[in-house]
Design an enzyme around this catalytic site. Sequence first.
Site, mmCIF file in Angstrom:
data_model
loop_
_atom_site.group_PDB
_atom_site.id
_atom_site.type_symbol
_atom_site.label_atom_id
_atom_site.label_comp_id
_atom_site.label_asym_id
_atom_site.label_seq_id
_atom_site.Cartn_x
_atom_site.Cartn_y
_atom_site.Cartn_z
ATOM 1 N N GLU A 254 -0.855 8.950 -2.716
ATOM 2 C CA GLU A 254 -1.831 7.917 -2.347
ATOM 3 C C GLU A 254 -2.351 8.304 -0.971
ATOM 4 O O GLU A 254 -1.707 8.017 0.037
ATOM 5 C CB GLU A 254 -1.158 6.539 -2.274
ATOM 6 C CG GLU A 254 -0.546 6.055 -3.568
ATOM 7 C CD GLU A 254 -1.583 5.621 -4.600
ATOM 8 O OE1 GLU A 254 -2.800 5.709 -4.320
ATOM 9 O OE2 GLU A 254 -1.165 5.217 -5.692
ATOM 10 N N CYS A 288 -6.238 2.195 3.892
ATOM 11 C CA CYS A 288 -6.905 3.317 3.218
ATOM 12 C C CYS A 288 -8.030 2.827 2.311
ATOM 13 O O CYS A 288 -8.878 3.612 1.904
ATOM 14 C CB CYS A 288 -5.894 4.151 2.451
ATOM 15 S SG CYS A 288 -4.868 3.163 1.392
#
Length: 483
Positions: A254, A288
């Site tokens: 990720e 993010c």
Amino acid sequence: MTIPFFSQPPVGSYIAGEWFAGKKKFLVRNPADDSTLAQLADANEQQALHAVNAATEALFAWSALPAATRAAILEVWHDLILSNQDELALLLTLEQGKPLKEAKTEIAYGASYIKWFAAEAIRLYGDTIPAAASNKAILVLRQPVGVVAAITPWNFPNAMITRKAAAALAAGCTFVVKPAAETPLSALALATLAQQAGIPSGVFNVVVGTDAKAIGEVLTANQQIQKFSFTGSTAVGKKLLAQCAASVKRVTMELGGNAPFIVFDDADLDAAVSGLIASKFRNAGQTCVSANRVFVHNSVSKQFSTKLLEAVVDLKLAPGSEPDSQIGPLISDSAVVRVQQLVNAAIEDGACLLCGGRADVAGRRFYQPTILADTDMSMAVCQQEIFGPVVPLISFDNEEEVLALANDTDAGLAAYFYSRDIGRVFRVARQLQFGMLGINEGIVSNAAAPFGGIKQSGFGREGSKYGLDDYTDLKYMALGGLD
Ligand code: ADP
């Protein structure tokens, strides 16, 4: 030193059901004022190896438990986390900086993955497949991959751990995590509650230390580990991915994003402004999935930036532990310097500063919400992940143009767009090259949904009915002689 949640000051890593108290220490500090919160034993590669060995030893018994038993233990862990929500949130805010309200939300969000995967554990169905002959059968079992190692970042010190650990434990895997050295306390608090919940020794291990490289080498190279899961920057993720290749580990990555946020001319502008505030200013922009480039149709750009400015000036910067704080500090001085450089460079290249643009009177790490108009894709602020409360505004004329601009990035994590035209919604959704889309929505995270990216934002999905796939292997059984 008084510290929330812990009745005794924490000493260090949680390995094989025990607390590690070594001589070499490191300090955990509050990013809002640099005060010291705790002093922890600084684990190195030896403790990492010890944790991997403990997880290996615990694997057989844990994976052999009935799924319903593992689910019941996970439920207890979930309930304990929620009954300690306030203390865990305060601890998280003190080490990470985010406003208390957001920290509380993170604790609930983190716990929701444990509840979700407890429920998925008991639905880990296999398959039967029609065989070629009547005296044969084909069965497919889903089995735990084995020992799982994870490295997690500081921006979500609780949820980035539970998201991985809950799936691993539910599938019957054992788990070793190295949290970021900036935010080890939330991880140790999770370990305390895991112990109280009756998660057996060695099943959930937390290695806290400052030598990320040395610990990371163990967690990516050790052959007892079958699966490695990472959340963090793309640069570090690429290195760890290469390290995992030698032992052919299964990997989930990720990594960073560069989310476009598109406001079409038919959008509900008020909804788009609140969606942008939620996406951009949560955790001071240090997520993010934060909106990173904001594209606004020319015909509404003036109206949109006026509304956005009005909403942004009201945001209150203060230490996260203060009740009215809406934006806390950035994690470090170097984070502030990076954001400032991106803003300065954009202005030098012709962007127009509408508000903010520097650290606030609240303190040197409190970066003001900043809006830059007239930015374009050549600027570093649009090419890099900002990780700060800065909105670059870019005008566009048509759908085709904005799709090309939005997709013009190596990242493919989240994207957002606002439109009320159903045809456009589907056209644009199909063409955006991102793993997650917020459509008339500024927040996409949810335990029921698959979180993850494409392109250089990584692979693998966390949460949802797909979330166990990364932690299970398929075993195919060919049965013959059945007549
Ligand atoms: P961020 O920008 O969120 O700090 P990083 O990728 O630097 O992202 O950090 C995410 C996690 O990766 C943290 O736990 C950090 O300690 C760890 N990390 C950083 N560098 C390395 C490395 N070379 N090897 C292993 N882990 C690392």
